[in-house]
Write a protein that holds these residues in place. Structure first.
Motif, PDB file in Angstrom:
ATOM      1  N   CYS A  38       2.230   5.537  -8.309  1.00 21.65           N
ATOM      2  CA  CYS A  38       1.731   4.555  -7.569  1.00 21.65           C
ATOM      3  C   CYS A  38       0.779   5.040  -6.996  1.00 21.65           C
ATOM      4  O   CYS A  38      -0.499   4.719  -6.830  1.00 21.65           O
ATOM      5  N   PHE A  39       0.669   5.909  -6.065  1.00 21.20           N
ATOM      6  CA  PHE A  39      -0.184   6.765  -5.709  1.00 21.20           C
ATOM      7  C   PHE A  39      -1.138   6.592  -6.404  1.00 21.20           C
ATOM      8  O   PHE A  39      -2.691   5.942  -5.392  1.00 21.20           O
TER       9      PHE A  39
ATOM     10  N   LYS B 135       0.959  -1.138  -0.034  1.00 19.41           N
ATOM     11  CA  LYS B 135      -0.025   0.147   0.278  1.00 19.41           C
ATOM     12  C   LYS B 135       0.564   0.819  -0.180  1.00 19.41           C
ATOM     13  O   LYS B 135       0.180   2.057  -0.287  1.00 19.41           O
TER      14      LYS B 135
ATOM     15  N   CYS C 108       3.257   2.227  -1.860  1.00 19.51           N
ATOM     16  CA  CYS C 108       3.531   1.520  -2.970  1.00 19.51           C
ATOM     17  C   CYS C 108       6.156   0.935  -3.168  1.00 19.51           C
ATOM     18  O   CYS C 108       6.655   1.467  -4.135  1.00 19.51           O
TER      19      CYS C 108
ATOM     20  N   ARG D   1      -3.669   3.691  -6.645  1.00 15.50           N
ATOM     21  CA  ARG D   1      -4.235   3.455  -5.046  1.00 15.50           C
ATOM     22  C   ARG D   1      -5.745   3.683  -5.256  1.00 15.50           C
ATOM     23  O   ARG D   1      -6.449   4.840  -5.995  1.00 15.50           O
ATOM     24  N   ASP D   2      -7.111   2.948  -4.264  1.00 14.50           N
ATOM     25  CA  ASP D   2      -8.342   3.157  -4.547  1.00 14.50           C
ATOM     26  C   ASP D   2      -8.758   3.767  -3.491  1.00 14.50           C
ATOM     27  O   ASP D   2      -7.873   4.601  -2.621  1.00 14.50           O
TER      28      ASP D   2
ATOM     29  N   VAL E  24      -7.912   4.118   0.527  1.00 18.65           N
ATOM     30  CA  VAL E  24      -6.909   3.176   0.695  1.00 18.65           C
ATOM     31  C   VAL E  24      -6.035   3.609   2.191  1.00 18.65           C
ATOM     32  O   VAL E  24      -5.872   4.652   1.595  1.00 18.65           O
TER      33      VAL E  24
END
Length: 615
Positions: A363-364, A340, A342, A367-368, A371
């Motif tokens: 990547c951030f 989470k 990354c 994220r959902d 999260v």
């Protein structure tokens, strides 16, 4: 009969008055003795003026001497001491801001489960010691580098329990009057050098060299033991800040510093580590016994804050390889957390896993929503570190770093002198940066000219620049076999990121307080306008002198560069400090860094044993 009764009453009254008088005298004498005793035992550091004694403070803690207006230092002053009192031998390893006796005495309510008791808790002004810390019995001038990497005098650190506690891990071995360090560790019994080479092979670096062509220079070793990992990194031009608390293995950092290895006392507890964001190319934990998943992963998120884009976390611990239920549960939780965050696994082999931090924010953004852990607020400064509480959040990169996908730092050793990209964040031009380097180059040449025959090439190993500015003094010592702890004042904390971008190490500190290190740590202290800054803060110059004496090794040197009245004032205390083994003063030439008139004072601390009354 009546006359006898009257006479009796008169005599009784006279007797009562005399008894009351004698009792009063006895009480005054007793109170005086109490004042003398407790004033000696718990006297504060020396204050600037009577105003510093707060109303209602306990009179037994009143200061012994006071400072006066520096403009009058040329006139005779009876308040200057010919000698400072000497602390009792039980204080020979005193670290004032990490003194657990003080915690007990002041009944501080600390949360032991989050390591608060290992963080800094400085004594209030009325609890400071104003005595000189004595060396332990049998103390000898430390063995010089590079021999000190492998052996130290036993009597300088007369604690051998680590040798027995870690005998199967080859941390250290007692041999006669010396303690030897075979280079082992909890997860590298066969030697730190082989372990370091193994990490480089895991990462597939050219020639099996962990420096990776100078791209890995600064390392944080968490829970470092006696710092053998950091000791062997030095052979490949990597400098590690070896970090450990003053815990049950309370002398591990003391051993590391005695060996001449860069290291410091500290703990991952509730406060941010005193390093700005993106300071380290690699972080390392070898069986450091840290619960990384506690409090929503706040400690691992602190590592994330100080790692550079693309930085590595090397983790050697049972959780990374053991198959039992307990360790597997921890591993699964830790794996979920770093995913989470990354981070990705760069390599995993045997007992070690290596994670790598992302190069950008991509990547951030994928994220959902919602999260955890969350991204930090844009109002939260990732470089604010002095007494700042940790937060369980991720700092995204700035637009520039995200666009560059990295720190834009050149490899070492070019990194030492190339203008760092973050210079513009502190408002310094490349021209001013180069000028600063050039000036400190010539200043250090001048210093060594005047030190002359008093020093040789390997006289200094542990050096501290107490007001490091941009790190020019440390850079000028690059050709010496020394390392420098660059200390940046709290009100100039933004400059510390420049220190780390140059491939140097350092910390933030307020010199109105004691530094977090053992006594007899450094061989050279350099103080450029540090005393003037302390004076402006309203703090005691004598306190600072006593603190410098505490961390200075016998036969060590101080270089004090400041205004002439300050240097004159300090010079009058050299005898009281026992720094009069050798001293020299000169007026340096003016340059663009000069701030009016300046004087430079060199002084050398003697090796002494004091048989006078100790406090």
């Amino acid at each position: 009969m009546k006359q006898l009764q009257q006479l009796s009453r008169r005599c009784g009254g006279l007797f009562s008055r005399r008894l009351f008088f004698y009792l009063l005298i006895s009480l005054i004498v007793s109170l005086s003795l109490v004042v003398v005793y407790y004033g000696a035992s718990f006297a504060p550091g020396l204050r600037l003026s009577d105003d510093s004694v707060t109303e209602g403070s306990d009179p037994v803690f009143l200061p012994l001497v006071h400072s006066f207006d520096l403009s009058t230092v040329s006139s005779p002053d009876p308040h200057f001491l010919n000698s400072f009192p000497v602390c009792d031998q039980r204080f020979s390893e005193l670290i004032p801001c990490m003194d657990r006796n003080l915690i007990y005495q002041l009944k501080m309510k600390l949360n032991l489960s989050v390591m608060e008791h290992y963080e800094r808790h400085c004594p209030p002004p009325n609890r400071r010691y104003n005595c000189l810390i004595p060396p332990p019995p049998g103390y000898r001038i430390p063995i010089r580098w590079p021999e000190s990497r492998d052996e130290v005098w036993r009597m300088n650190i007369p604690h051998t329990h680590l040798a027995f506690d870690k005998s199967d891990q080859h941390w250290m071995v007692v041999r006669g009057d010396k303690i030897n360090f075979p280079g082992g560790g909890t997860h590298f019994h066969t030697g730190a050098d082989k372990y370091i080479a193994h990490i480089a092979q895991m990462l597939k670096f050219p020639s099996g060299n962990l420096s990776n062509g100078g791209n890995i220079r600064t390392v944080l070793d968490v829970g470092c033991g006696v710092a053998s990992f950091g000791a062997y990194l030095l052979t490949i031009d990597i400098i590690a800040m070896s970090l450990a608390p003053n815990d049950v293995h309370e002398n591990q950092i003391q051993f590391a510093l005695e060996r001449g290895i860069p290291s410091t006392l500290g703990v991952l507890g509730t406060k941010r580590l005193p390093y700005p964001s993106r300071s380290f190319d690699l972080a390392h934990c070898s069986r450091c016994r840290i619960d990384w998943i506690q409090r929503d992963g706040i400690l691992l998120l602190e590592l994330d804050r100080i790692l550079r884009p693309g930085g590595y976390f090397v983790y050697s611990s049972p959780e990374a390889y053991a198959l039992d239920e307990k360790n597997q549960k921890i591993w699964n939780a830790m794996s979920d957390l770093v995913r989470k965050m990354c981070w990705k696994i760069a390599s995993k082999k045997n007992q070690t896993v290596i994670w790598v931090k992302p190069l950008s924010n991509g990547c951030f953004s994928r994220r959902d929503s919602g999260v955890q852990p969350p991204l930090c607020s844009s109002e939260d400064d990732p470089d604010a570190v002095w007494n700042v509480a940790m937060k369980a959040c991720i700092f995204p990169y700035s637009k520039r770093v995200n666009r560059a996908k990295g720190s834009e730092l050149v490899p070492w050793p070019q990194r030492l002198t190339a203008p760092p990209p973050r210079l513009e964040e502190i408002g310094v031009s490349s021209e001013k940066y180069h000028e600063d380097n050039e000036i400190w180059h010539w200043r250090v040449i001048q210093y060594w000219k005047y030190l002359g025959s008093e020093v040789d090439n390997n006289s200094f190993r542990n050096v501290m620049d107490m007001g490091a500015n941009l790190g020019g003094f440390a850079a000028a010592l690059a050709n010496k076999d020394a390392w420098v702890m660059n200390v940046i004042p709290v009100n100039e904390s933004s400059k510390l990121k420049i220190i780390y971008d140059r491939g140097l190490i350092g910390t933030i500190h307020d010199w109105c307080e004691s530094f977090s290190t053992y006594p007899r740590t450094y061989e050279l202290l350099h103080a450029w306008f540090v005393f003037s800054h302390v004076e402006l803060q309203g703090c005691s110059l004598e306190d600072l002198l006593i603190e410098m004496d505490r961390i200075l090794r016998p036969h060590g040197f101080v270089i004090i560069r400041d205004r002439p009245p300050v240097v004159t004032y300090v010079r009058r205390y050299l005898k009281a400090l026992k720094w009069d083994a050798w001293s020299f003063e000169f007026e340096p030439g003016a340059d663009s860094l000069s701030s009016g008139e300046e004087r430079v004072l060199f002084a050398r601390k003697g090796l002494w044993t004091d048989n006078s009354v100790s406090l």
